[in-house]
Every structure is written in structure tokens, then in C-alpha cells.
Design a protein around this motif. Sequence first.
Motif, PDB file in Angstrom:
ATOM      1  N   ALA A  88      32.604-110.858  20.509  1.00  0.00           N
ATOM      2  CA  ALA A  88      31.950-112.087  20.935  1.00  0.00           C
ATOM      3  C   ALA A  88      32.163-113.171  19.891  1.00  0.00           C
ATOM      4  O   ALA A  88      32.284-112.882  18.701  1.00  0.00           O
ATOM      5  CB  ALA A  88      30.455-111.846  21.141  1.00  0.00           C
ATOM      6  N   ALA A  89      32.212-114.416  20.352  1.00  0.00           N
ATOM      7  CA  ALA A  89      32.405-115.562  19.477  1.00  0.00           C
ATOM      8  C   ALA A  89      31.687-116.772  20.061  1.00  0.00           C
ATOM      9  O   ALA A  89      31.611-116.916  21.283  1.00  0.00           O
ATOM     10  CB  ALA A  89      33.888-115.870  19.323  1.00  0.00           C
ATOM     11  N   PRO A  90      31.187-117.671  19.207  1.00  0.00           N
ATOM     12  CA  PRO A  90      30.496-118.852  19.724  1.00  0.00           C
ATOM     13  C   PRO A  90      31.441-119.889  20.344  1.00  0.00           C
ATOM     14  O   PRO A  90      31.041-120.627  21.225  1.00  0.00           O
ATOM     15  CB  PRO A  90      29.793-119.435  18.495  1.00  0.00           C
ATOM     16  N   ASP A  91      32.707-119.936  19.904  1.00  0.00           N
ATOM     17  CA  ASP A  91      33.671-120.901  20.438  1.00  0.00           C
ATOM     18  C   ASP A  91      34.873-120.143  20.985  1.00  0.00           C
ATOM     19  O   ASP A  91      35.881-119.944  20.292  1.00  0.00           O
ATOM     20  CB  ASP A  91      34.091-121.888  19.351  1.00  0.00           C
ATOM     21  N   LEU A  92      34.771-119.727  22.227  1.00  0.00           N
ATOM     22  CA  LEU A  92      35.805-118.906  22.856  1.00  0.00           C
ATOM     23  C   LEU A  92      37.155-119.622  22.911  1.00  0.00           C
ATOM     24  O   LEU A  92      38.196-119.024  22.667  1.00  0.00           O
ATOM     25  CB  LEU A  92      35.366-118.490  24.266  1.00  0.00           C
ATOM     26  N   ASP A  93      37.132-120.910  23.220  1.00  0.00           N
ATOM     27  CA  ASP A  93      38.388-121.647  23.334  1.00  0.00           C
ATOM     28  C   ASP A  93      39.132-121.696  22.003  1.00  0.00           C
ATOM     29  O   ASP A  93      40.358-121.521  21.965  1.00  0.00           O
ATOM     30  CB  ASP A  93      38.154-123.056  23.874  1.00  0.00           C
ATOM     31  N   ALA A  94      38.416-121.911  20.912  1.00  0.00           N
ATOM     32  CA  ALA A  94      39.053-121.939  19.592  1.00  0.00           C
ATOM     33  C   ALA A  94      39.634-120.577  19.240  1.00  0.00           C
ATOM     34  O   ALA A  94      40.757-120.484  18.737  1.00  0.00           O
ATOM     35  CB  ALA A  94      38.044-122.380  18.533  1.00  0.00           C
ATOM     36  N   VAL A  95      38.889-119.512  19.528  1.00  0.00           N
ATOM     37  CA  VAL A  95      39.381-118.157  19.258  1.00  0.00           C
ATOM     38  C   VAL A  95      40.614-117.881  20.113  1.00  0.00           C
ATOM     39  O   VAL A  95      41.614-117.355  19.624  1.00  0.00           O
ATOM     40  CB  VAL A  95      38.278-117.103  19.521  1.00  0.00           C
ATOM     41  N   ALA A 126      48.541-101.319  20.098  1.00  0.00           N
ATOM     42  CA  ALA A 126      48.448 -99.980  20.677  1.00  0.00           C
ATOM     43  C   ALA A 126      48.170-100.017  22.180  1.00  0.00           C
ATOM     44  O   ALA A 126      48.111 -98.979  22.826  1.00  0.00           O
ATOM     45  CB  ALA A 126      47.359 -99.174  19.973  1.00  0.00           C
ATOM     46  N   GLY A 127      47.968-101.202  22.735  1.00  0.00           N
ATOM     47  CA  GLY A 127      47.663-101.325  24.159  1.00  0.00           C
ATOM     48  C   GLY A 127      46.174-101.408  24.455  1.00  0.00           C
ATOM     49  O   GLY A 127      45.780-101.548  25.611  1.00  0.00           O
ATOM     50  N   ASN A 128      45.336-101.312  23.419  1.00  0.00           N
ATOM     51  CA  ASN A 128      43.889-101.400  23.632  1.00  0.00           C
ATOM     52  C   ASN A 128      43.518-102.785  24.151  1.00  0.00           C
ATOM     53  O   ASN A 128      44.049-103.798  23.685  1.00  0.00           O
ATOM     54  CB  ASN A 128      43.140-101.153  22.318  1.00  0.00           C
ATOM     55  N   LEU A 129      42.594-102.822  25.100  1.00  0.00           N
ATOM     56  CA  LEU A 129      42.119-104.088  25.640  1.00  0.00           C
ATOM     57  C   LEU A 129      41.061-104.655  24.696  1.00  0.00           C
ATOM     58  O   LEU A 129      40.085-103.984  24.362  1.00  0.00           O
ATOM     59  CB  LEU A 129      41.517-103.873  27.032  1.00  0.00           C
ATOM     60  N   ILE A 130      41.271-105.891  24.273  1.00  0.00           N
ATOM     61  CA  ILE A 130      40.322-106.597  23.406  1.00  0.00           C
ATOM     62  C   ILE A 130      39.763-107.747  24.224  1.00  0.00           C
ATOM     63  O   ILE A 130      40.446-108.741  24.478  1.00  0.00           O
ATOM     64  CB  ILE A 130      41.011-107.149  22.132  1.00  0.00           C
ATOM     65  N   ARG A 131      38.540-107.606  24.700  1.00  0.00           N
ATOM     66  CA  ARG A 131      37.877-108.681  25.443  1.00  0.00           C
ATOM     67  C   ARG A 131      37.001-109.452  24.451  1.00  0.00           C
ATOM     68  O   ARG A 131      36.344-108.849  23.611  1.00  0.00           O
ATOM     69  CB  ARG A 131      37.017-108.134  26.576  1.00  0.00           C
ATOM     70  N   ILE A 132      37.006-110.758  24.589  1.00  0.00           N
ATOM     71  CA  ILE A 132      36.175-111.606  23.724  1.00  0.00           C
ATOM     72  C   ILE A 132      35.310-112.455  24.624  1.00  0.00           C
ATOM     73  O   ILE A 132      35.804-113.205  25.468  1.00  0.00           O
ATOM     74  CB  ILE A 132      37.038-112.478  22.786  1.00  0.00           C
ATOM     75  N   GLN A 133      34.022-112.321  24.435  1.00  0.00           N
ATOM     76  CA  GLN A 133      33.017-112.997  25.259  1.00  0.00           C
ATOM     77  C   GLN A 133      32.438-114.171  24.484  1.00  0.00           C
ATOM     78  O   GLN A 133      32.256-114.092  23.263  1.00  0.00           O
ATOM     79  CB  GLN A 133      31.924-111.979  25.568  1.00  0.00           C
ATOM     80  N   GLU A 134      32.144-115.255  25.187  1.00  0.00           N
ATOM     81  CA  GLU A 134      31.552-116.423  24.540  1.00  0.00           C
ATOM     82  C   GLU A 134      30.054-116.225  24.369  1.00  0.00           C
ATOM     83  O   GLU A 134      29.360-115.842  25.321  1.00  0.00           O
ATOM     84  CB  GLU A 134      31.832-117.676  25.362  1.00  0.00           C
ATOM     85  N   LEU A 135      29.565-116.480  23.163  1.00  0.00           N
ATOM     86  CA  LEU A 135      28.127-116.403  22.898  1.00  0.00           C
ATOM     87  C   LEU A 135      27.458-117.705  23.297  1.00  0.00           C
ATOM     88  O   LEU A 135      28.052-118.772  23.182  1.00  0.00           O
ATOM     89  CB  LEU A 135      27.866-116.174  21.408  1.00  0.00           C
ATOM     90  N   GLY A 136      26.218-117.596  23.679  1.00  0.00           N
ATOM     91  CA  GLY A 136      25.432-118.804  23.905  1.00  0.00           C
ATOM     92  C   GLY A 136      25.508-119.281  25.256  1.00  0.00           C
ATOM     93  O   GLY A 136      25.196-120.051  25.921  1.00  0.00           O
TER      94      GLY A 136
END
Length: 136
Positions: A88-95, A126-136
Motif C-alpha cells: 500500500a502507498a499514499p500516492d499510487l500514481d507516483a509509485v 520470479a513472476g510473483n504478483l505485486i499489487r499496490i493499493q492506494e491508502l486513504g
Amino acid sequence: MDLTIHTTVLPHEDPEASLAFFRDVLGFEVRSDVGQGRARWITVGPPGQPGTSILLAPPAADPGITRDERRTITEMMAKGTYGWILLAAPDLDAVFREVSAGDTEVVQEPTQQPYGVRDCAFRDPAGNLIRIQELG
């Protein structure tokens, strides 16, 4: 009970490629690196969060895993269906801009999901899925 999530495990086939992704692309710090060759256990985590880690581990190193299980794990990793994690990150677009600027496989650009979260997704080496969710 007073429990916390301390470490989660993601498999890797190429420790150098996984290390480069988590350290250089995601900016995680390396906390430990033990073993040698492809049989390395590398612990990484976000700076400033010493109590939360990801252990990058060779999936077939467990002596209790059979040859058939090793083959299944290898096949699932190749398809990207074996391991995944949600960050998770507060600024998804920047990440997203920063992570996708390199040679990273983009699975999904930032999207508002029908279940109420906004997220994006990548695959690690390795093929692992990395999902990043926006906080807030």
C-alpha cells in the motif's frame, strides 16, 4: 492475543534479479542475505518499518518437497500464480510512475476497483504478483 505480521515469504528463482527488484525498484532495504548461489534467503523490507519484512526464498529448497511438487511450483511460478503480495502507498500514481519506469512487467495500471479500492499490479522477476493499493 497480541499478534503482528512480521514476515511473509515470496519465492524466487534468481536471487540477484529479485534483490534488484525489491531493493532498486521498490526501494526496500536488505536486512539479511544468507546462503549462496541460487539457494539464498534474502530478507527485505520498507525503510522505517523494521517489524515488517518479506523473505525471498528458493521455493524448492525444503527437503520435504517432492519432485512432483517442485515441478508444480516451477510451473505455477512461470504462470505467475504461485506467490503474491499486497502493498500500500499514499500516492499510487507516483509509485506506479516510478516502478513502471524500469523494465518491470506491468499487469494493471492504476484502476478504481468495483469493490472500493484503487490499485495497480506488477510482476517481480520470479513472476510473483505485486499489487499496490492506494491508502486513504
